[in-house]
Design an enzyme around this catalytic site. Structure first.
Site, PDB file in Angstrom:
ATOM      1  N   LYS A  98       0.821  -1.214   0.000  1.00 18.88           N
ATOM      2  CA  LYS A  98       0.000   0.000   0.000  1.00 18.88           C
ATOM      3  C   LYS A  98       0.855   1.264   0.000  1.00 18.88           C
ATOM      4  O   LYS A  98       0.602   2.203  -0.766  1.00 18.88           O
ATOM      5  CB  LYS A  98      -0.906  -0.012   1.232  1.00 18.88           C
ATOM      6  CG  LYS A  98      -1.712   1.250   1.430  1.00 18.88           C
ATOM      7  CD  LYS A  98      -2.195   1.369   2.863  1.00 18.88           C
ATOM      8  CE  LYS A  98      -1.022   1.647   3.789  1.00 18.88           C
ATOM      9  NZ  LYS A  98      -1.425   2.000   5.145  1.00 18.88           N
ATOM     10  N   THR A  99       1.879   1.294   0.850  1.00 18.78           N
ATOM     11  CA  THR A  99       2.723   2.492   0.954  1.00 18.78           C
ATOM     12  C   THR A  99       3.438   2.765  -0.360  1.00 18.78           C
ATOM     13  O   THR A  99       3.558   3.912  -0.795  1.00 18.78           O
ATOM     14  CB  THR A  99       3.742   2.332   2.099  1.00 18.78           C
ATOM     15  OG1 THR A  99       3.037   2.075   3.320  1.00 18.78           O
ATOM     16  CG2 THR A  99       4.574   3.588   2.250  1.00 18.78           C
ATOM     17  N   ASP A 126      -4.758   8.194   3.481  1.00 18.20           N
ATOM     18  CA  ASP A 126      -4.267   6.875   3.877  1.00 18.20           C
ATOM     19  C   ASP A 126      -5.099   6.365   5.057  1.00 18.20           C
ATOM     20  O   ASP A 126      -5.626   7.149   5.847  1.00 18.20           O
ATOM     21  CB  ASP A 126      -2.790   6.996   4.274  1.00 18.20           C
ATOM     22  CG  ASP A 126      -2.129   5.641   4.467  1.00 18.20           C
ATOM     23  OD1 ASP A 126      -2.695   4.624   4.017  1.00 18.20           O
ATOM     24  OD2 ASP A 126      -1.038   5.590   5.076  1.00 18.20           O
ATOM     25  N   GLU A 127      -5.207   5.038   5.179  1.00 18.13           N
ATOM     26  CA  GLU A 127      -5.936   4.404   6.299  1.00 18.13           C
ATOM     27  C   GLU A 127      -7.345   4.997   6.436  1.00 18.13           C
ATOM     28  O   GLU A 127      -7.779   5.368   7.530  1.00 18.13           O
ATOM     29  CB  GLU A 127      -5.153   4.578   7.612  1.00 18.13           C
ATOM     30  CG  GLU A 127      -3.724   4.062   7.587  1.00 18.13           C
ATOM     31  CD  GLU A 127      -3.623   2.541   7.587  1.00 18.13           C
ATOM     32  OE1 GLU A 127      -4.666   1.874   7.437  1.00 18.13           O
ATOM     33  OE2 GLU A 127      -2.501   2.024   7.731  1.00 18.13           O
ATOM     34  N   GLN A 178      -9.181  -4.030   8.458  1.00 21.96           N
ATOM     35  CA  GLN A 178      -8.274  -3.578   9.518  1.00 21.96           C
ATOM     36  C   GLN A 178      -8.820  -2.344  10.235  1.00 21.96           C
ATOM     37  O   GLN A 178      -8.060  -1.569  10.813  1.00 21.96           O
ATOM     38  CB  GLN A 178      -6.895  -3.290   8.940  1.00 21.96           C
ATOM     39  CG  GLN A 178      -6.220  -4.526   8.348  1.00 21.96           C
ATOM     40  CD  GLN A 178      -4.785  -4.259   7.918  1.00 21.96           C
ATOM     41  OE1 GLN A 178      -3.912  -3.992   8.734  1.00 21.96           O
ATOM     42  NE2 GLN A 178      -4.533  -4.343   6.616  1.00 21.96           N
ATOM     43  N   ARG A 224       0.272  -9.715  11.138  1.00 21.97           N
ATOM     44  CA  ARG A 224       1.573  -9.146  11.521  1.00 21.97           C
ATOM     45  C   ARG A 224       2.688 -10.166  11.279  1.00 21.97           C
ATOM     46  O   ARG A 224       3.863  -9.807  11.242  1.00 21.97           O
ATOM     47  CB  ARG A 224       1.604  -8.742  13.004  1.00 21.97           C
ATOM     48  CG  ARG A 224       0.609  -7.679  13.466  1.00 21.97           C
ATOM     49  CD  ARG A 224       0.580  -6.470  12.579  1.00 21.97           C
ATOM     50  NE  ARG A 224      -0.463  -6.605  11.580  1.00 21.97           N
ATOM     51  CZ  ARG A 224      -0.532  -5.898  10.466  1.00 21.97           C
ATOM     52  NH1 ARG A 224       0.398  -5.011  10.194  1.00 21.97           N
ATOM     53  NH2 ARG A 224      -1.519  -6.073   9.605  1.00 21.97           N
TER      54      ARG A 224
END
Length: 763
Positions: free
Chosen positions: A33-34, A225-226, A256, A618
């Site tokens: 994503k980044t 973002d997010e 998430q 994670r």
């Protein structure tokens, strides 16, 4: 010119190149994503979009800083610096300082942190002589914060009958009055709290059409973002600014969304299609982080949620190991088994401590993990402890900086007016506060206007005046000195280092080092700032540094001690955005995870499931889940049941396990500690000072049946399903709390709660 598209997969390329119109990028965990966000901004600049017209909103300064640095490596550095990239709060605070007068503030307003806000509410409660047990400052602040996040003013709050009824039922009918007084006192101090930054940005854009039009034309391209973590205020502000051009790209993962307790609203991302019917949906589904088995487990779990945007995350990495499931008798045993598993993997696979993370639902669960890791001499670090900027000596010095910038910042002024001691007593300060309240002004204004209590003697008046003169001398240097020079001058002038050095204990020495570290931080911050036209280091004033500090998020306020080889312990909420090769998710029990307070509605249960999804994703190489049959909660030993979330994972992805058997002080314990192969154990045998684990199980009759605990007596021979045969040494307590000390033939002495122990009398 760099070919920005050659290293991207097809969906990433689509997310980068679709720069016009509304776009929603659903990015699965570990899907790059980044990279997509970074390359999208770089691509826009490369395609001729004015970088000043791009606003990119993140949730942490760290994320914004890293993205900007990566963009600078892809395109012209000065262009990258011109992008308005930062957190919601930092970008909107920047706008508010430009437009401050339109909302009744000045550009040098202070930003109160939680401690400042609680201190102000505590003072208001004291002024009103209200019982702080009925009105705890933390609860009052929480109610006010929730109202502001929903864009409620004090008047809105007071006029809402449902809210007023709720407050009456909770025996807190004066919250509305406290809300108004709190806001009035903030305004009088030319200060905002964190929630105000969003609240007043919305007010600014709502009530000033010319200002809204100005920023709509300024920010023709907006990235968020997010997006699943946005609250109502953030959603509304972004929607207002994007309304003119609708070049809005939101990136996130509904799976998430785990911050409802902070006001995040998952409906923002689920309803994007309703807000922008002509939107384009792009799914990033390839996971670059985890093995196939871990990805498959996360998919299986999240599939049970009804409210979601469907996607199928996949990985082309190796299938990987199965998920291990540790089944412990107690929370203490769970800690031991996890620590032994980590020890075993370190020895057999030559791993570092930093390769491991232990994640839990609540902070209280760290205790048994800490104790077990200490016994194994495994270094660990807990995330979520006291942050560097929350330490007293740091807050004291920062309060001086705040007063220099904004002398009407009353919470900061009260903190330092007699520290280091200058003879201004508590009674004198309280009487000055009374005068200021009567005048409906600040203590600083009273000092400036020579307004003091009538019976103050000249000695007391002069002490206040001397303090004011000192602060004004610092203010006069703001234009002449950069941030570091002025901070150092203030530190030396007030004598803080001298006071701290009077304490020569290790704690005192540490406090001096912390102050020196703060000055280092100011110097480092100054070195990072670059003039956008020349590329040279730019002059930074104290206002800029304090703005940066005020808007730091919790996760960014941890001081790095330089040694990073430790096992990481943290709540799952704290782990979001991180990754580790080996992850242990502990406490997988009903009423703990999912929590007992999250079982009343489907929405709450689904948020808990999303939290478990975050925990699973994670892990890069190996995932281990653990649960205990019994654990202490609120001082009582409670019987536990395995979490439903474990059973939602396909059985073929989980190793079959059995409870461990402890033999002496073996560092490894039983079979369920790590799933080591015979090859691993041969390697362990070659390791110096390692004791090979014993797998001898006590012999328990197949027809074993536990006896009535009331029949048990001292001296009796008994059988335990795990520990085998033993002799009762003593019995204490009564009823449900009855305990027995038992000397087992092979497992040593154990203290057991009889209602759970299931001991059988040997005839």
């Amino acid at each position: 010119m760099i070919d920005l598209l050659k290293d991207l997969n097809e969906p990433q390329r689509e997310a980068v190149t679709t720069i016009e119109g509304p776009v929603m990028v659903i990015a699965g965990a570990g899907s790059g994503k980044t990279r997509a966000l970074t390359y999208r901004v770089a691509y826009m600049i490369q395609e001729g979009v004015d970088p000043f017209s791009i606003m990119a909103l993140t949730f942490t300064n760290k994320a914004a800083r890293e993205m900007k640095e990566r963009i600078m490596q892809l395109v012209n550095a000065s262009d990258a610096r011109n992008v308005w990239m930062g957190t919601f709060h930092s970008i909107f605070a920047r706008i508010l300082r430009i437009e401050a007068e339109k909302i009744g503030f000045t550009a040098n307003f202070s930003i109160y942190d939680t401690d400042d806000s609680k201190a102000l509410i505590t003072q208001i409660l004291k002024d009103l002589q209200l019982d702080t047990k009925v009105y705890p400052a933390k609860q009052v602040l929480s109610r006010i914060s929730a109202a502001k996040s929903s864009l409620y003013s004090p008047e809105d709050y007071a006029n809402d009958p449902d809210i007023q009824e709720t407050d009456r039922k909770s025996n807190k009918p004066l919250i509305a009055q406290l809300f108004k007084l709190y806001n009035d006192r903030l305004h009088r101090a030319n200060a905002m709290d964190f929630d105000d930054i969003l609240y007043f940005t919305n007010v600014l854009l709502r009530d000033n059409p010319d200002v809204l039009y100005k920023y709509q034309n300024h920010f023709k391209f907006i990235l968020v973002d997010e997006y699943q973590d946005t609250n109502y205020a953030q959603y509304l502000i972004v929607k207002r600014i994007a309304a003119l051009f609708e070049n809005l790209c939101v990136v996130g993962d509904d799976a998430q969304s785990i911050y409802a307790f902070r006001g995040a609203n998952i409906q923002n991302i689920l309803n994007f299609k309703n807000d922008y019917p002509d939107y384009k949906l792009i799914r990033l589904e390839q996971n670059y982080r985890s093995t196939q088995n871990i990805v498959n487990a996360s998919n299986a779990v999240i599939a049970h949620n009804k409210d979601q945007i469907k996607k199928k995350v996949w990985s082309d990495k190796e299938k990987g190991e199965l998920i291990s499931l540790i089944h412990a008798n107690s929370d203490t045993e769970e800690g031991t088994m996890v620590a032994n598993s980590i020890f075993g993997y370190k020895m057999t696979r030559h791993l570092a401590n930093k390769d491991f993370a232990i994640l839990y639902r609540t902070n209280a669960q760290s205790r048994s993990m800490e104790e077990a890791l200490r016994k194994q001499n495994i270094p660990y670090k807990i995330y979520g402890g006291l942050s560097f900027y929350d330490r007293k000596e740091i807050k004291d010095l920062l309060a001086y900086f705040r007063v220099v910038i904004n002398p009407e910042d009353e919470q900061a002024l009260l903190r330092i007016i007699n520290y280091p001691a200058r003879g201004i007593g508590k009674t004198s300060i309280e009487r000055m506060m009374v005068v200021a309240n009567e005048q409906r002004t600040s203590i600083w204004k009273c000092m400036e206007n020579n307004v003091f209590p009538q019976d103050f003697n000249m000695g007391t008046v002069n002490k206040f005046r001397d303090f004011m003169v000192m602060i004004k001398s610092f203010q006069s240097l703001q234009a002449k000195m950069n941030a570091f020079e002025l901070a150092k001058h203030i530190t030396n002038t007030i004598g803080l280092i001298k006071v701290l050095k009077e304490d020569d204990t290790p704690e005192g020495v540490s406090r001096v080092e912390n102050v020196e570290e703060l000055l280092n931080a100011i110097m480092e911050f100054s070195d990072r700032q670059v003039d956008e036209t020349t590329g040279e280091t730019a002059r930074v004033d104290l206002v800029q540094f304090m703005e940066d500090v005020a808007l730091l998020t919790d996760s960014e306020m941890k001081k790095d001690d330089g040694d990073n080889d430790y096992v990481s312990l943290m709540t799952i909420h704290s782990a979001k955005g991180l990754e580790f090769p080996y992850v242990y998710v502990v406490g997988m029990e009903e009423n703990l995870f999912p929590g007992i307070l999250s079982l009343s509605t489907r929405e709450e249960l689904e948020e808990e499931r999303r939290l478990f999804y975050v925990a699973i994703t994670r892990a890069m190489t190996k995932l281990t889940l653990s649960y205990a049959e019994q654990r202490y909660r609120y001082g009582n030993l409670t019987l536990s049941e395995r979490s439903r979330f474990v059973d939602e994972i396909d059985a073929n992805l989980i190793e079959q396990t059995q409870k461990a058997s402890f033999r002496g002080t073996s560092p490894m314990g039983g079979r369920s500690f790590g799933r080591f192969s015979e090859h691993d154990f041969r390697k362990l045998e070659e390791t110096p000072s390692f004791t090979k684990p014993s797998f001898n199980q006590p012999t328990v009759p197949q027809n074993f049946e536990p006896s009535n605990p009331d029949l048990l007596q001292e001296g009796m021979r008994v059988m335990h399903q795990k520990f085998g045969a033993g002799t009762i040494l003593s019995i204490e307590g009564a009823g449900a709390n009855k305990k027995a000390s038992v000397q087992f033939d092979t497992a040593g002495v154990k203290m057991l709660m009889l209602k759970f122990a299931k001991l059988g009398i040997i005839k």
